[in-house]
Design a protein around this motif. Structure first.
Motif, PDB file in Angstrom:
ATOM      1  N   GLU A 157     -11.170   1.397  -0.690  1.00  0.00           N
ATOM      2  CA  GLU A 157     -11.284   1.495  -2.146  1.00  0.00           C
ATOM      3  C   GLU A 157     -11.188   0.114  -2.790  1.00  0.00           C
TER       4      GLU A 157
ATOM      5  N   GLN B 126      -7.338   3.394   1.681  1.00  0.00           N
ATOM      6  CA  GLN B 126      -6.952   2.616   0.492  1.00  0.00           C
ATOM      7  C   GLN B 126      -7.622   1.241   0.499  1.00  0.00           C
TER       8      GLN B 126
ATOM      9  N   LEU C 216       0.830  -1.197   0.000  1.00  0.00           N
ATOM     10  CA  LEU C 216       0.000   0.000   0.000  1.00  0.00           C
ATOM     11  C   LEU C 216       0.870   1.254   0.000  1.00  0.00           C
ATOM     12  N   LYS C 217       0.354   2.313  -0.583  1.00  0.00           N
ATOM     13  CA  LYS C 217       1.051   3.597  -0.571  1.00  0.00           C
ATOM     14  C   LYS C 217       1.176   4.095   0.872  1.00  0.00           C
TER      15      LYS C 217
END
Length: 694
Positions: A179, A176, A21-22
């Protein structure tokens, strides 16, 4: 274009490692593991502990103790005090009243920032200080103009954290995950049995609250109720699957169980109560089956659960099999060994004993050889009975005392000692749990309740006194000890803390030694090594020390009949069930017994309710029910209590009426939707493989 040779990264899914993940990466993902977050999907169910309401400033004049509030005021006084501990004290005033902010960890730059005349916005828990309301280490912002310090426009979810993980970072990672969750069919599905809206819709509301904030704060929002139903269903599915797996293995049918009960009763120096005889019959009936008994025996302190264990152990022995009783501490194990020895040795049976205290190699090996031999045996001990070096030739029964002190892994290890045939399981608990809670927490077990105390138990008189009368209590305590009595003095903390107004055990011991120089004072707390604790408790049991100062580690302890006085400091800090367990350490002998509940005034409404309940009843089940009503299941059980599967949103007391239909739904899903059932178990309870393995 030439192939770069780089492998294309697979698209992110909820099963992907959170590392990708970012804003995560290897370092962050390693820290997230401490929160049981490994895959992206784990973030979805890392739910807020609570919400902070920073939508408006609260007037200082209206602040209440234990309230969390957002305040804004001008700095009117700043100083650094050295009374006991270096403290930065900042007084702000908002025109309605003053509030003191206290900081024990600060630097010069922080101190200088709180200049007189500047404005401070602070958020924290309100306490009652010596000079009015105060906050200890609040979150704060400082500005020259009040207009720049504005409230938030929505609730802020507050998540459990670990070192190196902040709330903003966690919120970004969860965003995130939400999403990616749109692609998951089980999260977007609508199940009418669970009230319509999808799991994902409910999760979005929980993580990103936008409306109906009052309902969210009260935990009555439809999104919360939707997830509560799903969590309760997952728990029922897990417990039922566990029971199915355990019952699928064969067990040794102990056909002579009822005869063993009769044999034991003839040798006992007392007549079992009606409640004991009822539970003895239930246990004997279970032992005759070819599928393993899975029974929990609940009984108040002193109700006589050991008689049930003794009958079951004797039945296994008379059948030519082996049986073990495991206790969480050395002292409790030794106490069981002495009690069982007194009852069974007249019948020609000497229980074996194994613990870490059995140091002599020959003694230890003799026990190991006896258990490895295909001969009947009864063994009593601690975790030492679970070690890989201990082999059982024909284990038919395991008895676990104070079952909540053992983890799932330890209980599984004991079951596996039976080999191809599962041993019958009898677990005992002196912590009463109301039926509404037991049907959820112990859905994999049959529950027996000993709801009757044997005759002859000395009633314990309970009084509540403010701690301003401590000197009077100490004086009376010294006089009672002078007459040959022993006493416990229980503290809620191990060492001094200015942040919590509680008397520490070490400080209390020093004070009592000073004021009662003629009394031998012992000390026990959780930071001591096991051997040190055992030495101190043995000295108290043997009468070498007359007064034992302790933290709540003595909640489950040895039987000291001469100990007839219990003083509990800061009793308002403990739950009812814990106070009742502590009180159960006295009233075990012939002497009239007292329990003194000392509290820090002023006493809040909940504190008053707790102490009134303790004064009015000694019924552990009534007390547990009241504790559940006052504090909820999470507090009663301890959300991280060893061996119990905790609840994230559900409260079995509050949500009791939801449970029966979900039990029926769980049976239906296991039969008709087994894959979906496994997914729900994994989502809320843990890896379903742990159930398949036991």
């Amino acid at each position: 274009m030439a192939d770069s040779g780089k492998k294309a990264r697979a698209p992110l899914t909820l099963e992907s490692d959170v590392t990708y993940l970012k804003g995560a990466g290897p370092a962050i993902s390693t820290r997230l593991r401490a929160l049981n977050i490994y895959a992206v999907g784990d973030l979805l169910f890392h739910l807020p502990l609570r919400y902070e309401d920073r939508r408006q400033h609260q007037p200082c004049a209206r602040l209440r103790p234990d309230q969390e509030a957002l305040v804004r005021g001008r700095v009117v006084d700043v100083d650094v005090r050295m009374a006991g501990r270096r403290t930065l004290r900042v007084v702000i005033d908002d025109g309605t009243g003053a509030l003191t902010l206290r900081f024990f960890h600060f630097n010069n730059a922080q101190r200088d920032a709180f200049a007189a005349g500047r404005w401070v916005q602070a958020y924290g828990a309100v306490r009652v200080g010596l000079s009015g309301p105060d906050m200890v280490h609040p979150q704060y912002r400082i500005a020259d103009l009040p207009e720049t310090l504005q409230p938030d426009d929505t609730l802020a979810p507050i998540y459990p954290l670990t070192t190196g993980i902040t709330q903003p970072r966690l919120r970004a990672l969860i965003g995130q995950a939400l999403e990616l969750a749109q692609r998951d069919a089980t999260l977007t599905a609508h199940w009418p049995e669970l009230d319509g809206q999808s799991t994902l819709d409910a999760l979005r509301t929980i993580h990103h609250p936008k409306g109906e904030v009052e309902a969210l704060l009260a935990r009555t929002h439809p999104a919360q109720l939707r997830l509560v139903r799903e969590e309760l269903l997952a728990h029922q599915l897990g417990m039922r699957l566990l029971r199915q797996r355990l019952k699928a293995k064969p067990a040794i049918a102990i056909s002579n169980a009822q005869a063993a009960v009769a044999e034991l009763i003839q040798t006992l120096p007392f007549t079992p109560t009606g409640a004991q005889q009822r539970v003895l019959a239930e246990t004997a009936r279970d032992l005759t089956q070819t599928r393993p008994m899975l029974r929990l025996v609940q009984g108040d302190v002193g109700s006589g659960k050991t008689v049930i264990a003794a009958a079951a152990l004797l039945a296994a022995y008379r059948h030519g099999a082996q049986a073990v009783l495991v206790a969480p501490t050395e002292l409790l194990a030794e106490q069981h060994a002495r009690t069982l020895g007194a009852w069974l040795e007249p019948l020609g049976i000497t229980p074996l004993f194994l613990s870490q205290r059995v140091k002599k190699k020959a003694e230890r090996q003799a026990v190991l050889d006896a258990l490895a031999a295909d001969a009947p045996a009864i063994a009593v001990g601690t975790h030492a009975l679970l070690q890989d070096s201990v082999h059982y030739a024909r284990l038919a029964l395991t008895v676990v005392d104070e079952q909540h002190r053992f983890g799932v892994q330890q209980r599984v290890a004991l079951r596996e000692k039976g080999g191809a045939r599962a041993p019958h399981q009898l677990t005992m608990s002196a912590t009463p749990i109301p039926r509404t809670l037991a049907q959820t927490v112990y859905a994999d077990l049959d529950v027996s309740i000993i709801d009757e105390l044997p005759p002859g138990r000395t009633p314990v008189t309970t009084v509540a006194l403010p701690n301003t009368r401590r000197d009077e209590v100490i004086k009376r305590l010294g006089a009672a000890i002078g007459q040959g009595r022993q006493a416990y003095w229980v503290c809620t903390l191990i060492e001094e803390s200015e942040e919590l107004d509680a008397q520490a055990a070490e400080a209390a011991a020093a004070l009592l030694r000073e004021q009662l120089p003629q009394v031998q004072v012992g000390l026990v707390h959780g930071r001591m090594k096991a051997e040190q604790k055992d030495t101190q408790m043995r000295a108290f049991k043997d009468g070498i020390s007359q007064l034992l100062v302790a933290t709540t580690v003595i909640e489950v302890g040895v039987d000291v009949p001469n100990a007839s006085i219990m003083v509990i400091e800061n009793a308002e800090r403990l739950g009812l069930s814990q106070l009742h367990q502590l009180r159960g350490r006295v009233g075990r002998g012939a002497a009239v017994s007292q329990c003194v509940l000392m509290y820090q005034p002023p006493l809040g409404e909940m504190g008053q309710a707790r102490l009134h309940t303790l004064r009015d009843t000694t019924d552990g089940f009534a007390i547990a029910q009241r504790d559940l009503e006052l504090r909820g299941a999470g507090e009663l059980l301890g959300r991280k209590q060893t061996g119990d599967i905790g609840m994230r949103l559900a409260d079995p007391m509050r949500d009791a009426e939801l449970i029966p239909p979900l039990q029926q739904l769980a049976d239906h899903w296991l039969q008709h939707r087994p894959q979906l059932a496994q997914q729900l178990i994994k989502r809320w309870v843990g890896d379903p493989a742990q159930y398949a393995a036991v």
